[in-house]
Design a protein around this motif. Structure first.
Motif, PDB file in Angstrom:
ATOM      1  N   ARG A   1       0.850  -1.189   0.000  1.00  0.00           N
ATOM      2  CA  ARG A   1       0.000   0.000   0.000  1.00  0.00           C
ATOM      3  C   ARG A   1       0.883   1.235   0.000  1.00  0.00           C
ATOM      4  O   ARG A   1       1.973   1.225   0.563  1.00  0.00           O
ATOM      5  CB  ARG A   1      -0.857   0.036   1.266  1.00  0.00           C
ATOM      6  CG  ARG A   1      -1.986  -0.975   1.299  1.00  0.00           C
ATOM      7  CD  ARG A   1      -2.910  -0.675   2.468  1.00  0.00           C
ATOM      8  NE  ARG A   1      -4.022  -1.604   2.518  1.00  0.00           N
ATOM      9  CZ  ARG A   1      -5.128  -1.488   1.781  1.00  0.00           C
ATOM     10  NH1 ARG A   1      -5.264  -0.473   0.935  1.00  0.00           N
ATOM     11  NH2 ARG A   1      -6.104  -2.361   1.895  1.00  0.00           N
ATOM     12  N   ALA A   2       0.383   2.315  -0.620  1.00  0.00           N
ATOM     13  CA  ALA A   2       1.130   3.565  -0.630  1.00  0.00           C
ATOM     14  C   ALA A   2       0.179   4.736  -0.485  1.00  0.00           C
ATOM     15  O   ALA A   2      -0.966   4.680  -0.942  1.00  0.00           O
ATOM     16  CB  ALA A   2       1.913   3.705  -1.928  1.00  0.00           C
ATOM     17  N   THR A   3       0.654   5.767   0.177  1.00  0.00           N
ATOM     18  CA  THR A   3      -0.093   7.016   0.218  1.00  0.00           C
ATOM     19  C   THR A   3       0.833   8.120  -0.268  1.00  0.00           C
ATOM     20  O   THR A   3       2.050   8.021  -0.134  1.00  0.00           O
ATOM     21  CB  THR A   3      -0.562   7.372   1.646  1.00  0.00           C
ATOM     22  OG1 THR A   3       0.592   7.452   2.491  1.00  0.00           O
ATOM     23  CG2 THR A   3      -1.506   6.324   2.198  1.00  0.00           C
TER      24      THR A   3
ATOM     25  N   ARG B   1       3.512  16.364  -9.857  1.00  0.00           N
ATOM     26  CA  ARG B   1       4.914  16.646 -10.204  1.00  0.00           C
ATOM     27  C   ARG B   1       5.087  17.240 -11.607  1.00  0.00           C
ATOM     28  O   ARG B   1       6.176  17.634 -11.997  1.00  0.00           O
ATOM     29  CB  ARG B   1       5.766  15.380 -10.073  1.00  0.00           C
ATOM     30  CG  ARG B   1       5.940  14.987  -8.599  1.00  0.00           C
ATOM     31  CD  ARG B   1       6.750  13.754  -8.369  1.00  0.00           C
ATOM     32  NE  ARG B   1       8.039  13.663  -9.029  1.00  0.00           N
ATOM     33  CZ  ARG B   1       9.119  14.366  -8.712  1.00  0.00           C
ATOM     34  NH1 ARG B   1       9.074  15.240  -7.750  1.00  0.00           N
ATOM     35  NH2 ARG B   1      10.231  14.178  -9.374  1.00  0.00           N
TER      36      ARG B   1
ATOM     37  N   GLN C   1      10.824  16.539  -3.844  1.00  0.00           N
ATOM     38  CA  GLN C   1      10.080  15.316  -3.537  1.00  0.00           C
ATOM     39  C   GLN C   1      10.825  14.510  -2.489  1.00  0.00           C
ATOM     40  O   GLN C   1      12.047  14.349  -2.559  1.00  0.00           O
ATOM     41  CB  GLN C   1       9.923  14.483  -4.819  1.00  0.00           C
ATOM     42  CG  GLN C   1       9.428  13.072  -4.605  1.00  0.00           C
ATOM     43  CD  GLN C   1       7.958  12.906  -4.981  1.00  0.00           C
ATOM     44  OE1 GLN C   1       7.241  13.885  -5.139  1.00  0.00           O
ATOM     45  NE2 GLN C   1       7.525  11.680  -5.124  1.00  0.00           N
ATOM     46  N   THR C   2      10.088  14.030  -1.496  1.00  0.00           N
ATOM     47  CA  THR C   2      10.651  13.123  -0.499  1.00  0.00           C
ATOM     48  C   THR C   2       9.725  11.932  -0.375  1.00  0.00           C
ATOM     49  O   THR C   2       8.505  12.097  -0.352  1.00  0.00           O
ATOM     50  CB  THR C   2      10.749  13.809   0.886  1.00  0.00           C
ATOM     51  OG1 THR C   2      11.593  14.938   0.770  1.00  0.00           O
ATOM     52  CG2 THR C   2      11.331  12.865   1.931  1.00  0.00           C
ATOM     53  N   SER C   3      10.268  10.739  -0.317  1.00  0.00           N
ATOM     54  CA  SER C   3       9.411   9.588  -0.057  1.00  0.00           C
ATOM     55  C   SER C   3      10.106   8.627   0.894  1.00  0.00           C
ATOM     56  O   SER C   3      11.340   8.568   0.970  1.00  0.00           O
ATOM     57  CB  SER C   3       9.032   8.875  -1.356  1.00  0.00           C
ATOM     58  OG  SER C   3      10.158   8.252  -1.907  1.00  0.00           O
TER      59      SER C   3
ATOM     60  N   ILE D   1       1.043  12.582  -0.994  1.00  0.00           N
ATOM     61  CA  ILE D   1       0.443  13.912  -0.884  1.00  0.00           C
ATOM     62  C   ILE D   1       1.390  14.869  -1.585  1.00  0.00           C
ATOM     63  O   ILE D   1       2.604  14.630  -1.622  1.00  0.00           O
ATOM     64  CB  ILE D   1       0.217  14.284   0.601  1.00  0.00           C
ATOM     65  CG1 ILE D   1      -0.732  15.468   0.719  1.00  0.00           C
ATOM     66  CG2 ILE D   1       1.533  14.565   1.309  1.00  0.00           C
ATOM     67  CD1 ILE D   1      -1.290  15.653   2.116  1.00  0.00           C
TER      68      ILE D   1
ATOM     69  N   ALA E   1       5.122  -0.841   2.657  1.00  0.00           N
ATOM     70  CA  ALA E   1       4.272   0.338   2.464  1.00  0.00           C
ATOM     71  C   ALA E   1       5.163   1.543   2.213  1.00  0.00           C
ATOM     72  O   ALA E   1       6.313   1.591   2.649  1.00  0.00           O
ATOM     73  CB  ALA E   1       3.389   0.581   3.679  1.00  0.00           C
ATOM     74  N   THR E   2       4.622   2.515   1.510  1.00  0.00           N
ATOM     75  CA  THR E   2       5.411   3.698   1.201  1.00  0.00           C
ATOM     76  C   THR E   2       4.532   4.940   1.262  1.00  0.00           C
ATOM     77  O   THR E   2       3.318   4.854   1.092  1.00  0.00           O
ATOM     78  CB  THR E   2       6.079   3.564  -0.191  1.00  0.00           C
ATOM     79  OG1 THR E   2       6.727   4.782  -0.507  1.00  0.00           O
ATOM     80  CG2 THR E   2       5.082   3.251  -1.267  1.00  0.00           C
ATOM     81  N   THR E   3       5.152   6.083   1.509  1.00  0.00           N
ATOM     82  CA  THR E   3       4.394   7.330   1.547  1.00  0.00           C
ATOM     83  C   THR E   3       5.280   8.512   1.183  1.00  0.00           C
ATOM     84  O   THR E   3       6.496   8.455   1.333  1.00  0.00           O
ATOM     85  CB  THR E   3       3.761   7.573   2.936  1.00  0.00           C
ATOM     86  OG1 THR E   3       2.891   8.710   2.863  1.00  0.00           O
ATOM     87  CG2 THR E   3       4.820   7.822   4.000  1.00  0.00           C
ATOM     88  N   THR E   4       4.645   9.567   0.690  1.00  0.00           N
ATOM     89  CA  THR E   4       5.355  10.836   0.522  1.00  0.00           C
ATOM     90  C   THR E   4       4.840  11.845   1.547  1.00  0.00           C
ATOM     91  O   THR E   4       5.206  13.002   1.525  1.00  0.00           O
ATOM     92  CB  THR E   4       5.142  11.431  -0.888  1.00  0.00           C
ATOM     93  OG1 THR E   4       3.773  11.838  -1.019  1.00  0.00           O
ATOM     94  CG2 THR E   4       5.479  10.431  -1.972  1.00  0.00           C
ATOM     95  N   ASP E   5       3.953  11.381   2.411  1.00  0.00           N
ATOM     96  CA  ASP E   5       3.305  12.264   3.366  1.00  0.00           C
ATOM     97  C   ASP E   5       3.989  12.120   4.726  1.00  0.00           C
ATOM     98  O   ASP E   5       3.871  11.087   5.385  1.00  0.00           O
ATOM     99  CB  ASP E   5       1.818  11.892   3.462  1.00  0.00           C
ATOM    100  CG  ASP E   5       1.043  12.846   4.350  1.00  0.00           C
ATOM    101  OD1 ASP E   5       1.684  13.680   5.027  1.00  0.00           O
ATOM    102  OD2 ASP E   5      -0.182  12.753   4.357  1.00  0.00           O
ATOM    103  N   ILE E   6       4.697  13.154   5.134  1.00  0.00           N
ATOM    104  CA  ILE E   6       5.501  13.069   6.349  1.00  0.00           C
ATOM    105  C   ILE E   6       4.615  12.812   7.574  1.00  0.00           C
ATOM    106  O   ILE E   6       5.018  12.157   8.520  1.00  0.00           O
ATOM    107  CB  ILE E   6       6.338  14.352   6.527  1.00  0.00           C
ATOM    108  CG1 ILE E   6       7.307  14.461   5.347  1.00  0.00           C
ATOM    109  CG2 ILE E   6       7.136  14.334   7.818  1.00  0.00           C
ATOM    110  CD1 ILE E   6       7.410  15.800   4.716  1.00  0.00           C
TER     111      ILE E   6
ATOM    112  N   GLU F   1       2.138  10.838   7.745  1.00  0.00           N
ATOM    113  CA  GLU F   1       1.497   9.524   7.636  1.00  0.00           C
ATOM    114  C   GLU F   1       2.357   8.375   8.165  1.00  0.00           C
ATOM    115  O   GLU F   1       2.077   7.222   7.885  1.00  0.00           O
ATOM    116  CB  GLU F   1       1.181   9.226   6.155  1.00  0.00           C
ATOM    117  CG  GLU F   1      -0.101   9.837   5.659  1.00  0.00           C
ATOM    118  CD  GLU F   1      -1.323   9.064   6.143  1.00  0.00           C
ATOM    119  OE1 GLU F   1      -1.385   7.844   5.907  1.00  0.00           O
ATOM    120  OE2 GLU F   1      -2.197   9.685   6.756  1.00  0.00           O
TER     121      GLU F   1
ATOM    122  N   ASN G   1       6.181  18.029  -2.182  1.00  0.00           N
ATOM    123  CA  ASN G   1       5.273  17.259  -1.338  1.00  0.00           C
ATOM    124  C   ASN G   1       5.411  17.621   0.133  1.00  0.00           C
ATOM    125  O   ASN G   1       4.813  16.999   0.990  1.00  0.00           O
ATOM    126  CB  ASN G   1       5.359  15.757  -1.582  1.00  0.00           C
ATOM    127  CG  ASN G   1       6.712  15.191  -1.242  1.00  0.00           C
ATOM    128  OD1 ASN G   1       7.568  15.891  -0.715  1.00  0.00           O
ATOM    129  ND2 ASN G   1       6.901  13.929  -1.520  1.00  0.00           N
TER     130      ASN G   1
END
Lengths: 457, 434
Positions: free
Chosen positions: A46-48, A335, B42-44, A50, B58-63, B65, A68
């Motif tokens: 799963r990924a989120t 982006r 961009q940071t992920s 923003i 799992a992955t996110t770019t939302d700090i 989260e 982001n």
């Protein structure tokens, strides 16, 4: 804070900028995926995400800032304006747009991402099992991905649009092997976030795996010119590659020579040929209510009765060509800035049955299904996942996959029969300017093309 | 990052946090004019964990989260593949130079000037040509931490110049282009434009070819567009493990011409494709894949290597945003001993292919390629006589590279991921519309 709250704060900032135009996009998304390579589950996750961007125009130049980290947004706005000023050297031209304040909630309750992973995995298990039950299958790929995305668009003209969209893609492949020879067949389907649509492909998956095995003993065609009949899936890819990209105005508007050859009214094909692009059909993967410049979606005839009658526009291309906007500016995510893209592109149905189309062919090719396609605007290539010889008016032996190529300026003329069986294909994804795969759909009835160049072995 | 790792280890036996941050600037020219100035940040963060022996991800770019990251990864671990590998403990990384601080300080004005120089040079040579040009720069920071004490950090810079020209004459369109990239700042716009001018010169006249088997010289761009995709699939350890690589069971056997040598090399200094370690923290190495035509190796990540009972070659890649998979860093085809001009002189009737469009749309696993010559030239009696159109070149790389006539002396980087000399194939199927 939700992205809507952030957007509302930002609206006050971009309304006061010293720029000809400023817009911002904010975006929040959730995705999940299940991938099998061979019998074993390869990846499930799963990924989120923003993020957002600010785009500003000053004297015809654009500044664009994507991020982001949603802190310090006023600074990002100031940077975008500064960059635009740095670039701008002429007059800004954007076609007029009514400010829109709207919340589009058509699919707000559709959330494939929320479906338990166990349920998605079970369906993929079923499809993978079907592939592996086929003798001589060496390996398989089953790739499922879904997403749900909420976007906020706001502009210095006062627009504030909230949209939610969901998307699902399923790509399967069966690989057969015998004595060092490897053959593969793929199937690619998708839906506008409706998981139930993907639950009924068992027969197609079985047929796909069987075809991969049959290909091991199929002959390779000799390269050359043939009369080809394309099925609706492949004809949809053909219309997208062979004509759709050429009707995107960003290739046309600044190029005097291209403008001359793309003059409205030019005859491209027979009077039976009609090509449409529209984002207004509910349930198709390329559909939306507002594009990424906040313009309402439209239905655009590109070819009508064989003549060039329209093209796809962003606000800038429409203004510079003095034509009506069509609402075709799209960005794959925050982006990238929006660029001119297709949505759902299709050839309208005619009256010829498949039997009549094939009946008149002494030696030709019946090409089905989609492998890939690309274009240089003038020349295009697209490849069939499945191909058969046509001999004396009948579909005959299966062939190894064929790649077809042509020149848009004479291939459309060579379409000499248009079927009565329009079908839309939801499995595609379009790439342009590094933005890939953008959800689009393509469609067509069966069509026949005379003198199509086919690559040989 | 350490916090997240600590949280994850509470819920799992092992965990790994992978963070990548990037910042970049892009100057874009459209229709010969400056159009866009873009900056991107961009940071992920990606969390991989092993729970009850299974991999969760799992992955996110939302700090904000990050807590959900642990619960999402735990959910996926119920179904995840069995972890056959061990995360690397603290390792020793040989330095691979991939950062030049000079890139950061290149001013926007200088980037714009480079673009203007390229456009000016090409438009002066060929009036009526319409150019799109890009000048890009940026930095990427990668950090990896795992619960076995493994840790890796590096920073990379990149700089690139590119230009594409389209020349339209009624319904005839010619497309030319060139791009270069480096971890150093680039300033030689003249070399990029010069390559485009050479293409324009060779494409000035038109020529036609018959439909038959003909000798074909692939330039480095031609090699990249026609031959590389099947090789990248075939040497991928995952493809090999699944039995879907035609060369998977040919380790130690001569499959290619004796002149053909191929390696994967992420250690070349100041190349954007280089790095000191892969995306799992395994040290980079140069992996020989073909030596004198003999298959000598494949590329692996940790999991695939464990399943194949071998070692990771440091090719774990997260390019697609998911779990690491084996992927090439950069393929390097070793140069041979023949000049490009000697190859052309050797041909009575044949083709030079710079760009084959759509070649990777067929049976890539089986090695097939078939595409339209987007940019290519006819050779007659040892001389390039003009550009060909409406022509398809088709073949199978296992036949085409089994016996090559020659491999070029001068290798060149193409598209950032391939260094190759020209390759001369004695006979390929050519189909042409008359």
């Amino acid at each position: 804070m939700t992205i809507k709250d952030i957007g509302q704060e930002l609206a006050g900032v971009i309304g006061k900028c010293d720029a000809d135009y400023v817009e911002a996009h904010l975006e929040e998304s959730q995705t999940s995926h299940v991938v099998y390579r061979g019998r074993e589950l390869d990846s499930i996750g799963r990924a989120t995400a923003i993020g957002g961007n600010v785009r500003a125009m000053v004297k015809g130049g654009w500044g664009f800032v994507s991020f982001n980290d949603l802190n310090n947004l006023p600074e990002r706005v100031a940077l975008a304006v500064k960059q635009a000023r740095f670039v701008g050297r002429e007059a800004s031209q954007l076609v007029a747009a009514e400010p829109v304040v709207a919340t589009v909630s058509v699919e707000a309750d559709r959330d494939p991402v929320a479906i338990p992973l166990a349920e998605k995995k079970q369906l993929m298990d079923e499809y993978n099992d079907i592939i592996w039950r086929t003798p001589e299958i060496q390996t398989s790929t089953v790739g499922y991905a879904d997403s749900r995305k909420q976007t906020i668009f706001l502009s210095s003209a006062g627009s504030f649009i909230e949209q939610t969209r969901a998307d699902i893609t399923l790509r399967l492949a069966a690989v057969a092997a015998r004595d060092g020879d490897i053959q593969q067949v793929g199937l690619s389907v998708g839906s506008r976030g409706d998981f139930s649509i993907l639950q009924s492909y068992h027969d197609e998956v079985a047929h796909m795996a069987e075809r991969a095995v049959v290909l091991l003993s199929a002959p390779q065609i000799k390269g050359g010119e043939y009369t080809v009949v394309l099925d609706p899936v492949l004809a949809g890819v053909f219309v997208h590659e062979a004509f759709g990209h050429l009707s995107e105005s960003d290739f046309v508007y600044e190029n005097e020579r291209v403008r001359r050859i793309m003059t409205l009214g030019r005859q491209f094909g027979h009077p039976e040929l009609n090509i449409v692009d529209t984002a207004t059909i509910p349930g198709l993967r390329g559909s939306y209510q507002y594009d990424d410049e906040g313009m309402p979606a439209t239905r655009t005839y590109l070819i009508r009765e064989g003549k060039l009658v329209g093209r796809l526009h962003s606000r800038e291309t429409a203004a510079k060509m003095n034509e009506k906007p069509t609402g075709n500016a799209r960005a794959i995510n925050h982006r990238y800035p929006p660029i001119v893209r297709m949505t759902n592109t299709y050839i309208e149905p005619g009256v010829v049955s498949l039997a009549d189309m094939v009946g008149g062919i002494k030696e030709g090719i019946y090409a089905k299904n989609w492998y890939g396609g690309t274009t240089s605007m003038e020349m295009f290539t697209f490849s069939a996942g499945e191909a058969y010889m046509i001999r004396h008016g009948k579909i005959a032996e299966m062939l190894r996959p064929v790649v077809l190529t042509g020149n848009v300026f004479n291939t459309l003329e060579n379409i000499d029969a248009i079927g009565d069986d329009l079908t839309m294909n939801q499995g595609g994804g379009c790439g342009k300017g590094g933005q890939m795969p953008l959800p689009v759909s393509n469609g067509s009835p069966h069509i026949r093309i005379s003198r199509c160049l086919v690559g040989g072995g | 990052m350490e916090d997240l790792l600590a949280q994850a280890v509470v819920a799992a036996e092992e965990a790994e946090v992978f963070t990548v941050s990037s910042e970049g600037t892009l100057v874009q020219f459209e229709a010969n004019r400056l159009k866009y100035l873009q900056t991107k940040q961009q940071t992920s963060v990606a969390l991989r964990l092993i729970r009850q022996g299974r991999v969760g991800y799992a992955t996110t770019t939302d700090i904000g989260e990050r807590r959900n990251l642990v619960s999402n990864a735990v959910e996926t671990a119920q179904f995840g593949m069995l972890a056959e590998f061990q995360l690397p403990a603290s390792g020793v990384y040989s330095p691979v130079a991939v950062f030049d601080a000079g890139v950061v300080s290149v001013a926007n004005e200088a980037m714009i000037q480079l673009g203007e120089e390229m456009v000016a040079s090409v438009t002066a040579y060929t009036p009526g040509i319409i150019c799109e040009a890009e000048v890009a720069k940026g930095t990427v920071s990668v950090s990896i931490r795992n619960s076995r004490g493994g840790q890796a950090d590096y920073r990379k810079s990149y700089f690139s110049l590119g230009i594409e020209g389209s020349l339209v004459n009624d319904t005839d369109m010619l497309f030319v282009g060139e791009s270069v990239s480096s971890c150093h700042p680039l300033s030689n716009s003249g070399a990029v434009a010069g390559a485009v001018l050479r293409q324009l010169e060779l494409a000035k006249d038109r020529a036609s070819v018959p439909s038959k088997s003909l000798p074909v010289v692939f330039t480095p761009g031609g090699v990249a567009s026609a031959l590389i995709e099947p090789l990248m699939a075939a040497f991928n350890g995952k493809t090999v493990l699944k039995g879907a690589s035609p060369i998977g069971n040919k380790l130690g056997q001569a499959v290619f011409d004796r002149k053909f040598r191929l390696r994967d090399d992420p250690t070349v200094g100041y190349r954007p494709s280089s790095r000191p370690c892969d995306d799992e923290g395994v040290p980079s190495q140069c992996t020989t894949l073909v030596e004198e035509g003999v298959v000598t190796g494949f590329i692996y990540d940790l999991q695939t290597a464990a399943m194949a009972h071998t070692h990771s070659t440091g090719n774990g890649s997260r390019n697609h945003g998911g779990l690491p998979l084996p992927a090439p860093s950069a393929f390097v085809i070793a140069p041979g001993d023949t000049d490009f001009t000697e190859m052309v002189q050797d041909i009575k009737e044949g083709l030079v292919v710079e760009q084959l469009m759509g070649a990777g749309q067929g049976n890539v696993l089986g090695g097939d390629f078939s595409g339209n010559v987007l940019l290519g030239y006819k050779v007659e009696n040892g001389k390039i006589v003009g550009r060909v159109k409406n022509t398809m070149v088709s073949g199978n790389i296992y036949q085409a590279l089994k016996q090559v006539a020659a491999i070029g002396r001068e290798a060149k980087w193409v598209d950032g991921f391939l260094q190759t000399p020209p390759i001369y194939c004695p006979g390929l199927s050519v189909a042409s519309k008359r």
